[in-house]
Design an enzyme around this catalytic site. Sequence first.
Site, short mmCIF file in Angstrom:
data_model
loop_
_atom_site.label_atom_id
_atom_site.label_comp_id
_atom_site.label_asym_id
_atom_site.label_seq_id
_atom_site.Cartn_x
_atom_site.Cartn_y
_atom_site.Cartn_z
CG HIS A 1 17.93 16.10 -26.97
ND1 HIS A 1 18.82 16.49 -27.93
CD2 HIS A 1 17.14 15.17 -27.55
CE1 HIS A 1 18.58 15.84 -29.05
NE2 HIS A 1 17.56 15.03 -28.84
CE LYS B 1 -2.12 -1.06 3.77
NZ LYS B 1 -1.43 -2.34 4.00
CD GLU C 1 16.45 39.75 -17.56
OE1 GLU C 1 16.02 39.43 -16.43
OE2 GLU C 1 17.65 39.65 -17.87
CB SER C 2 10.14 36.05 -20.12
OG SER C 2 9.78 37.35 -20.46
CG LEU D 1 11.60 -6.02 1.13
CD1 LEU D 1 10.76 -5.78 -0.11
CD2 LEU D 1 12.88 -5.19 1.06
CG ASN E 1 26.00 20.18 -27.27
OD1 ASN E 1 25.94 18.97 -27.25
ND2 ASN E 1 24.94 20.93 -27.05
NE ARG F 1 23.00 17.25 -22.54
CZ ARG F 1 23.62 18.41 -22.41
NH1 ARG F 1 24.19 18.73 -21.26
NH2 ARG F 1 23.68 19.26 -23.40
CB ILE G 1 6.78 -10.38 6.13
CG1 ILE G 1 5.27 -10.52 5.88
CG2 ILE G 1 7.08 -10.41 7.62
CD1 ILE G 1 4.67 -11.83 6.33
CG PHE H 1 6.09 -0.01 -3.41
CD1 PHE H 1 7.46 -0.13 -3.24
CD2 PHE H 1 5.58 -0.08 -4.71
CE1 PHE H 1 8.31 -0.33 -4.32
CE2 PHE H 1 6.42 -0.26 -5.79
CZ PHE H 1 7.79 -0.39 -5.60
NE ARG I 1 -5.58 -0.48 14.39
CZ ARG I 1 -6.27 -1.61 14.23
NH1 ARG I 1 -6.49 -2.40 15.25
NH2 ARG I 1 -6.72 -1.94 13.05
CD GLU J 1 16.78 19.67 -25.27
OE1 GLU J 1 15.82 19.11 -24.74
OE2 GLU J 1 17.82 19.99 -24.64
N1 LIG Z 1 0.73 -4.52 -5.55
C1 LIG Z 1 1.60 -5.13 -4.74
N2 LIG Z 1 1.36 -6.37 -4.25
C2 LIG Z 1 2.24 -6.98 -3.43
N3 LIG Z 1 3.39 -6.44 -3.02
C3 LIG Z 1 3.69 -5.22 -3.47
C4 LIG Z 1 2.82 -4.49 -4.35
N4 LIG Z 1 3.37 -3.29 -4.61
C5 LIG Z 1 4.53 -3.25 -3.94
N5 LIG Z 1 4.74 -4.40 -3.26
C6 LIG Z 1 5.88 -4.80 -2.42
O1 LIG Z 1 5.47 -4.76 -1.07
C7 LIG Z 1 6.54 -4.30 -0.25
C8 LIG Z 1 6.01 -3.78 1.08
O2 LIG Z 1 5.13 -2.78 0.77
P1 LIG Z 1 4.53 -1.67 1.74
O3 LIG Z 1 4.06 -0.63 0.84
O4 LIG Z 1 5.46 -1.27 2.84
O5 LIG Z 1 3.30 -2.48 2.38
P2 LIG Z 1 2.04 -1.98 3.18
O6 LIG Z 1 1.98 -0.49 3.12
O7 LIG Z 1 0.89 -2.64 2.49
O8 LIG Z 1 2.25 -2.50 4.56
C9 LIG Z 1 7.20 -3.25 -1.13
O9 LIG Z 1 8.56 -3.08 -0.77
C10 LIG Z 1 7.07 -3.85 -2.52
O10 LIG Z 1 8.20 -4.61 -2.86
O1 LIG Z 2 16.62 24.64 -20.81
P1 LIG Z 2 18.08 24.93 -21.03
O2 LIG Z 2 18.88 25.05 -19.77
O3 LIG Z 2 18.24 26.08 -21.98
O4 LIG Z 2 18.65 23.57 -21.70
C1 LIG Z 2 18.11 23.07 -22.90
C2 LIG Z 2 19.12 23.26 -24.03
O5 LIG Z 2 20.13 22.28 -23.89
C3 LIG Z 2 20.68 21.95 -25.20
C4 LIG Z 2 22.16 22.28 -25.21
O6 LIG Z 2 22.41 23.63 -24.95
O7 LIG Z 2 20.37 20.60 -25.34
P2 LIG Z 2 21.10 19.34 -26.09
O8 LIG Z 2 22.42 19.75 -26.59
O9 LIG Z 2 21.20 18.27 -25.02
O10 LIG Z 2 20.16 18.88 -27.18
C5 LIG Z 2 19.86 22.81 -26.18
O11 LIG Z 2 19.65 22.21 -27.42
C6 LIG Z 2 18.58 23.06 -25.41
O12 LIG Z 2 17.83 24.17 -25.87
#
Ligand SMILES: Nc1ncnc2c1ncn2[C@@H]1O[C@H](COP(=O)(O)OP(=O)(O)O)[C@@H](O)[C@H]1O
Ligand SMILES: O=P(O)(O)OC[C@H]1O[C@@](CO)(OP(=O)(O)O)[C@@H](O)[C@@H]1O
Length: 718
Positions: free
Chosen positions: A670, A329, A627-628, A446, A538, A531, A444, A331, A380, A604
């Site tokens: 990217h 749950k 600026e925006s 875990l 670049n 990337r 259990i 999880f 509870r 990208e």
């Molecule tokens: N749908 C699911 N059915 C059974 N086990 C699940 C499911 N989803 C996650 N788990 C596993 O159950 C483990 C324990 O889950 P947890 O969320 O702590 O249980 P609960 O909140 O029901 O006591 C998780 O670490 C995960 O590996």
């Molecule tokens: O949002 P910002 O920080 O501008 O980063 C995105 C930018 O990174 C770049 C490189 O400057 O990506 P990439 O080379 O990984 O494709 C640009 O092409 C892109 O516009």
Amino acid sequence: MGTGSSINLDTSDDHAGGQLYVSLKMESYGPKGDLVPHVFGSAPLVGSWDPSKALPMERESSSMWQLSFVASPNHDTLDFKFLLKSKDTNELCIVEEGPNRQFMGGTLQGVTRLALFRLTTDEVLEYRVCIKADRVSPFDLAASWRAYQENLEPSTVRGIPDVSINALPEDSENGMSSSLDLDLEQYVVPTPSTPVVYAANLTENPRSLKHIKESTKGDVGVSNDPQTTIKEREIATKAHGMVESKSVGTFSPLEKENSEEGVFVDRGVGSSRLVKSASATNLPASEAKNSMPAAAGAVAAAAVADQMLGPKEDMHLAIVLVGLPARGKTFTAAKLTRYLRWLGHDTKHFNVGKYRRLKLGANQSADFFRGDNPEGMEARNEVAALAMDDMIAWMQEGGQVGIFDATNSTSERRNMLMKMAEGKCKIIFLETICTDPQIIERNIRLKIQQSPDYAEEPDFEAGYQDFKRRLDNYEKMYEPVNEGSYIKMIDMASGQGGQIQVNNLGGYLPGRIVFFLVNTHLTPRPILLTRHGESRDNVRGRIGGDTVLSEKGEVYAKKLSNFVEKRLKNERAASIWTSTLQRTILTANQIGGFPKIQWRALDEINAGVCDGMTYEEIKKNMPDEYESRKKDKLRYRYPRGESYLDVIQRLEPVIIELERQRAPVVVVSHQAVLRALYAYFADRPLKEIPHIEMPLHTIIEIQMGVTGVQEKRYKLMD
Ligand SMILES: Nc1ncnc2c1ncn2[C@@H]1O[C@H](COP(=O)(O)OP(=O)(O)O)[C@@H](O)[C@H]1O
Ligand SMILES: O=P(O)(O)OC[C@H]1O[C@@](CO)(OP(=O)(O)O)[C@@H](O)[C@@H]1O
């Protein structure tokens, strides 16, 4: 869009936000080797007469080429010319004959309809050109860009099929295909994210305790030390007659509470607050109010419909978990919270177990959970009601989705919750059922390792026996859900597919939640994010574009292929996903043995009219845009391009597919796209996404599995 072929641009005329939209077309141009028509001119936007910075025209149809750009209207003249040159080199540049073409005060001077290119003294090529200029608002530009995009042709990378596979290189067996060392561990670098933490620790704290925290900050021994482990911080401390966890009120970066100040996008669960898209207006988020949702397309349409048509209580959604202990749950609740937040829904996870520990202490034995222990039952119910009260109060302040995580295993308890929710929020029960004894046993074990309930129990076996008795107590009282709206997940962790049952469910968000849950599973597998190798753009500091790799980028492509072959050598199936841009395809090109798939959604961020410019050029030529973006990088949408929020929206199918896959996936994409994908796995708030560091030549390995998400990084080169 726009009206005529040219309009007079009076710079003193203050039509708010008007810009000069220039559209150029060249007719009947058939390819001449690798020569492509370009435009260059006097303004930096069109390359300042530098042919290497000329803007390439795009092929619109078989012989029609086009280019459009937006110029600031407050220049006196803009001179330009057509030229023919290769996209990547300037070796051969043929500039059109005749005087410069010119815009003066926004009006095109003269009507030269032919462009003449002299190849040799005898040979002249002649093409008809059409030039239009309109003054338009940024809103029209954004709308036209969206319409244009919807009609775009698929893959922009020519000659490479969307799905391909190449064989393993002959020498891959002995690892000689590149200089990468066999021992991958030596490439490991530290990760910025927090270690895996038991999900319940990251849930909401009781409001009543937050109040106490304020007045007792000094004397509850709260640690501000980021090095302090979660377990240490969970150790209960007696304070003011109440057991309080040290995790309450910590200001360490590990605390989830800090990140919740993040931005949420109104995507209509809906809430009564509809926020106008700041990207459209470039207003700061705080000023953008009461008009239209920030998201576009289906999400926005659903938001608007739900706001108008849905009953008032449907504006807030409570997902109430139901199930025996150790059924996943917490999880599932944590995973759903992460997904909904990433999509932009204001979502909080309320774990009643945490309330119980903070109110009553962490070391309750199995007897506390007996159905015939009236004090235990009352205590509870009290903590459950307290958590529900907090959740409803938060919703009334505008919260959208509350995830209420407890066993809620009797209809009496569920009735209590339904009464509390009446007229305030809609409840959907989410029951997790697991009948596989082996999985229950693993869960259990875990739980004994992870749950703060057993943090103080040094003897694993004693903890195990106590938890089994607790489970027996719950089983005696358990009543499966048969009321209201519900989703039942039955044996979904078995690896055999399981079953999802849905009853009395409707609406946009419940539909998305079911879709998400159907596609998630626990099969362990790695997802490798990287990337592309360094591109020529670049190196030149230009954003966007579609250039090939630099020499360094090519070395990375080799190293990556070698890395993937080694890292995934024991995997029978895996797939390599790239964008449709050359730099990712070329980076993945040498990886052998696994199918490669191009995703347009992995392209990208579209920098619109700024595509191909350097940040310096944008700052100089479009200072307002610069600026925006600086002010609100998440929401800022490039004119005729995209915002980070747009990118997140288009990545949703990628996330669902990554969740659904059972085999490893290598994603070569990217900077902006990987920031958004990484934020989902690392549970980083939306507002941080545009600023996440995403270095070149580094692989982020996300390990998905039964304990949640873990991260490891490999830096293959600088
Ligand atoms: N749908 C699911 N059915 C059974 N086990 C699940 C499911 N989803 C996650 N788990 C596993 O159950 C483990 C324990 O889950 P947890 O969320 O702590 O249980 P609960 O909140 O029901 O006591 C998780 O670490 C995960 O590996
Ligand atoms: O949002 P910002 O920080 O501008 O980063 C995105 C930018 O990174 C770049 C490189 O400057 O990506 P990439 O080379 O990984 O494709 C640009 O092409 C892109 O516009």
